[in-house]
Design a protein around this motif. Structure first.
Motif, PDB file in Angstrom:
ATOM      1  N   GLY A 171       0.889  -1.360   0.013  1.00 58.00           N
ATOM      2  CA  GLY A 171      -0.132   0.109  -0.011  1.00 58.00           C
ATOM      3  C   GLY A 171       0.938   1.248  -0.021  1.00 58.00           C
ATOM      4  O   GLY A 171       1.777   1.346  -0.813  1.00 58.00           O
ATOM      5  N   ASN A 172       0.711   2.128   0.929  1.00 60.32           N
ATOM      6  CA  ASN A 172       1.537   3.332   1.032  1.00 60.32           C
ATOM      7  C   ASN A 172       2.590   3.214   2.096  1.00 60.32           C
ATOM      8  O   ASN A 172       3.264   4.359   2.702  1.00 60.32           O
ATOM      9  CB  ASN A 172       0.544   4.716   1.511  1.00 60.32           C
ATOM     10  N   VAL A 174       9.549  -7.336  12.348  1.00 62.96           N
ATOM     11  CA  VAL A 174       9.005  -6.630  11.281  1.00 62.96           C
ATOM     12  C   VAL A 174       8.480  -5.242  11.489  1.00 62.96           C
ATOM     13  O   VAL A 174       7.930  -5.119  12.742  1.00 62.96           O
ATOM     14  CB  VAL A 174       7.689  -7.439  10.794  1.00 62.96           C
ATOM     15  N   TYR A 175       9.032  -4.260  10.496  1.00 62.24           N
ATOM     16  CA  TYR A 175       8.886  -2.929  10.988  1.00 62.24           C
ATOM     17  C   TYR A 175       8.178  -2.312   9.612  1.00 62.24           C
ATOM     18  O   TYR A 175       8.174  -2.821   8.629  1.00 62.24           O
ATOM     19  CB  TYR A 175      10.196  -2.064  11.258  1.00 62.24           C
ATOM     20  N   GLY A 176       7.599  -1.254   9.865  1.00 61.78           N
ATOM     21  CA  GLY A 176       6.549  -0.593   9.019  1.00 61.78           C
ATOM     22  C   GLY A 176       7.187   1.049   8.995  1.00 61.78           C
ATOM     23  O   GLY A 176       7.309   1.562   9.821  1.00 61.78           O
ATOM     24  N   LEU A 230       0.686 -10.142   3.256  1.00 61.87           N
ATOM     25  CA  LEU A 230       2.151 -10.272   3.445  1.00 61.87           C
ATOM     26  C   LEU A 230       2.632 -11.652   3.668  1.00 61.87           C
ATOM     27  O   LEU A 230       1.652 -12.458   4.532  1.00 61.87           O
ATOM     28  CB  LEU A 230       2.679  -9.377   4.601  1.00 61.87           C
ATOM     29  N   LEU A 231       3.352 -11.983   2.860  1.00 67.57           N
ATOM     30  CA  LEU A 231       3.963 -13.615   3.040  1.00 67.57           C
ATOM     31  C   LEU A 231       5.467 -13.295   3.597  1.00 67.57           C
ATOM     32  O   LEU A 231       6.191 -12.511   3.191  1.00 67.57           O
ATOM     33  CB  LEU A 231       3.985 -14.234   1.989  1.00 67.57           C
ATOM     34  N   ASN A 273      -3.064  -8.359   8.279  1.00 66.90           N
ATOM     35  CA  ASN A 273      -3.151  -7.122   9.188  1.00 66.90           C
ATOM     36  C   ASN A 273      -2.011  -6.245   8.771  1.00 66.90           C
ATOM     37  O   ASN A 273      -1.612  -5.676  10.054  1.00 66.90           O
ATOM     38  CB  ASN A 273      -3.797  -7.322  10.306  1.00 66.90           C
ATOM     39  N   GLY A 274      -1.307  -6.151   7.848  1.00 66.08           N
ATOM     40  CA  GLY A 274      -0.132  -5.193   7.685  1.00 66.08           C
ATOM     41  C   GLY A 274       1.184  -5.698   8.430  1.00 66.08           C
ATOM     42  O   GLY A 274       1.904  -4.949   8.894  1.00 66.08           O
ATOM     43  N   GLY A 275       1.144  -7.022   9.092  1.00 68.21           N
ATOM     44  CA  GLY A 275       2.325  -7.620   9.578  1.00 68.21           C
ATOM     45  C   GLY A 275       2.368  -7.725  11.113  1.00 68.21           C
ATOM     46  O   GLY A 275       3.207  -7.585  11.914  1.00 68.21           O
TER      47      GLY A 275
END
Length: 116
Positions: A51-52, A62-64, A94-95, A107-109
């Motif tokens: 996404g964005n 895992v980080y965003g 996400l895989l 849900n975005g990790g």
């Protein structure tokens, strides 16, 4: 593993000489500038666009990032999934490959389920 991703008008990569750095290029990779440098999130292993956001797999989880890798927010640092190794986006999911197998997040990790 994606050490380089396209963010539209710029490229983002894990620095080839220091995995604690994220670099950006606005001229197709001719020159690179440091976007993030530090050890708070561990060594960066993999990047993907979702996404964005930019989602990163590091030695600490895992980080965003919603600002092109300048600031990172924890998504999941639980060791119950094993050590995260790589990540990719598949539509709304996400895989991730970990030391315990393949996992999917819807849900975005933030949470992960083992794939059979």
């Amino acid at each position: 593993m994606a050490n380089l991703i396209n963010l539209g008008s710029e490229l983002l990569r894990i620095c080839p000489t220091s995995t604690n750095k994220i670099e950006a290029s606005t001229n197709g990779g001719k020159t690179w500038s440091t976007r993030y440098s530090g050890s708070s999130y561990g060594a960066f292993y993999d990047l993907t666009c979702f996404g964005n956001e930019v989602i990163a797999v590091t030695s600490k989880g895992v980080y965003g990032s919603t600002n092109g890798g300048r600031i990172w927010n924890s998504r999941n640092t639980s060791s119950s999934y094993g050590n995260f190794q790589s990540i990719s986006a598949n539509g709304a999911e996400l895989l991730a490959t970990t030391s315990k197998g393949l996992y999917v997040s819807k849900n975005g990790g933030r949470t992960w389920s083992k794939c059979n």
